[in-house]
Design a protein around this motif. Structure first.
Motif, PDB file in Angstrom:
ATOM      1  N   ARG A  30       5.913  -2.164  -5.918  1.00 22.91           N
ATOM      2  CA  ARG A  30       4.604  -1.840  -6.472  1.00 22.91           C
ATOM      3  C   ARG A  30       3.458  -2.451  -5.672  1.00 22.91           C
ATOM      4  O   ARG A  30       2.474  -1.749  -5.392  1.00 22.91           O
ATOM      5  CB  ARG A  30       4.550  -2.281  -7.939  1.00 22.91           C
ATOM      6  N   GLN A  32       3.366  -3.133  -2.525  1.00 27.43           N
ATOM      7  CA  GLN A  32       3.287  -2.405  -1.257  1.00 27.43           C
ATOM      8  C   GLN A  32       2.629  -1.051  -1.452  1.00 27.43           C
ATOM      9  O   GLN A  32       1.830  -0.612  -0.619  1.00 27.43           O
ATOM     10  CB  GLN A  32       4.690  -2.231  -0.665  1.00 27.43           C
ATOM     11  N   GLN A  33       2.928  -0.376  -2.548  1.00 22.33           N
ATOM     12  CA  GLN A  33       2.289   0.906  -2.835  1.00 22.33           C
ATOM     13  C   GLN A  33       0.792   0.732  -3.062  1.00 22.33           C
ATOM     14  O   GLN A  33      -0.009   1.555  -2.607  1.00 22.33           O
ATOM     15  CB  GLN A  33       2.926   1.554  -4.062  1.00 22.33           C
ATOM     16  N   LYS A  34       0.392  -0.330  -3.753  1.00 15.93           N
ATOM     17  CA  LYS A  34      -1.030  -0.585  -3.989  1.00 15.93           C
ATOM     18  C   LYS A  34      -1.756  -0.866  -2.680  1.00 15.93           C
ATOM     19  O   LYS A  34      -2.876  -0.404  -2.453  1.00 15.93           O
ATOM     20  CB  LYS A  34      -1.202  -1.752  -4.957  1.00 15.93           C
ATOM     21  N   GLU A  35      -1.138  -1.622  -1.792  1.00 20.03           N
ATOM     22  CA  GLU A  35      -1.746  -1.933  -0.497  1.00 20.03           C
ATOM     23  C   GLU A  35      -1.888  -0.682   0.355  1.00 20.03           C
ATOM     24  O   GLU A  35      -2.903  -0.473   1.015  1.00 20.03           O
ATOM     25  CB  GLU A  35      -0.915  -2.988   0.236  1.00 20.03           C
ATOM     26  N   THR A  36      -0.882   0.168   0.344  1.00 14.72           N
ATOM     27  CA  THR A  36      -0.946   1.424   1.093  1.00 14.72           C
ATOM     28  C   THR A  36      -2.059   2.316   0.557  1.00 14.72           C
ATOM     29  O   THR A  36      -2.809   2.914   1.337  1.00 14.72           O
ATOM     30  CB  THR A  36       0.403   2.158   1.013  1.00 14.72           C
ATOM     31  N   LYS A  37      -2.191   2.389  -0.755  1.00 13.72           N
ATOM     32  CA  LYS A  37      -3.248   3.194  -1.361  1.00 13.72           C
ATOM     33  C   LYS A  37      -4.628   2.641  -0.993  1.00 13.72           C
ATOM     34  O   LYS A  37      -5.543   3.394  -0.681  1.00 13.72           O
ATOM     35  CB  LYS A  37      -3.070   3.212  -2.875  1.00 13.72           C
ATOM     36  N   ARG A  38      -4.789   1.311  -1.011  1.00 15.00           N
ATOM     37  CA  ARG A  38      -6.060   0.683  -0.653  1.00 15.00           C
ATOM     38  C   ARG A  38      -6.426   0.970   0.797  1.00 15.00           C
ATOM     39  O   ARG A  38      -7.561   1.313   1.108  1.00 15.00           O
ATOM     40  CB  ARG A  38      -5.995  -0.830  -0.870  1.00 15.00           C
ATOM     41  N   LYS A  39      -5.446   0.884   1.692  1.00 12.19           N
ATOM     42  CA  LYS A  39      -5.719   1.129   3.106  1.00 12.19           C
ATOM     43  C   LYS A  39      -6.059   2.595   3.362  1.00 12.19           C
ATOM     44  O   LYS A  39      -6.961   2.898   4.139  1.00 12.19           O
ATOM     45  CB  LYS A  39      -4.530   0.718   3.967  1.00 12.19           C
ATOM     46  N   ASN A  40      -5.359   3.512   2.707  1.00 18.92           N
ATOM     47  CA  ASN A  40      -5.666   4.937   2.868  1.00 18.92           C
ATOM     48  C   ASN A  40      -7.069   5.255   2.362  1.00 18.92           C
ATOM     49  O   ASN A  40      -7.784   6.049   2.974  1.00 18.92           O
ATOM     50  CB  ASN A  40      -4.633   5.800   2.143  1.00 18.92           C
ATOM     51  N   THR A  41      -7.474   4.639   1.262  1.00 16.15           N
ATOM     52  CA  THR A  41      -8.830   4.827   0.741  1.00 16.15           C
ATOM     53  C   THR A  41      -9.852   4.284   1.728  1.00 16.15           C
ATOM     54  O   THR A  41     -10.876   4.923   1.995  1.00 16.15           O
ATOM     55  CB  THR A  41      -8.979   4.127  -0.621  1.00 16.15           C
ATOM     56  N   SER A  44     -10.125   6.645   4.664  1.00 18.21           N
ATOM     57  CA  SER A  44     -10.761   7.919   4.338  1.00 18.21           C
ATOM     58  C   SER A  44     -12.274   7.773   4.195  1.00 18.21           C
ATOM     59  O   SER A  44     -13.014   8.730   4.399  1.00 18.21           O
ATOM     60  CB  SER A  44     -10.165   8.511   3.066  1.00 18.21           C
TER      61      SER A  44
END
Length: 104
Positions: A30, A32-41, A44
């Motif tokens: 979880r 790692q998924q939050k960090e990936t989402k933050r970086k993608n945001t 973008s």
């Protein structure tokens, strides 16, 4: 009697396996998924004129953005422009954020 004891032990072991998998999810997957989402945001919302820090430790300013690459300008020398992958950007600082920091 030993059959009942074996079934109880197997059920207890199954409960521990489930508990360990849940703990693994909340401690490793979880975050790692939050960090990936933050970086993608963050990537973008990247725009021309933003100051960024690369994963290699260089500070630069974004000059141009394409699908998966950015052209960055490093230092005071306006002729030093290097294309980089977006994935190499670690931190983005918007010009508005810099003004707010200086005013404080």
């Amino acid at each position: 009697m030993s059959i009942l004891a074996q079934e109880a032990t197997a059920g207890f072991s199954l409960i521990w396996i489930v508990i360990m998998l849940v703990a693994l999810y909340f401690m490793m997957i979880r975050p790692q998924q939050k960090e990936t989402k933050r970086k993608n945001t963050m990537l973008s919302e990247l725009s021309v004129g933003d100051t960024v820090l690369t994963t290699s430790g260089f500070y630069g300013m974004v000059i141009d953005i394409t699908e998966d690459t950015v052209i960055m300008e490093f230092g005071n020398n306006k002729n030093c422009r290097i294309p980089m992958q977006k994935a190499a950007i670690a931190v983005v600082e918007k010009p508005e954020d810099a003004v707010e920091k200086e005013s404080k």
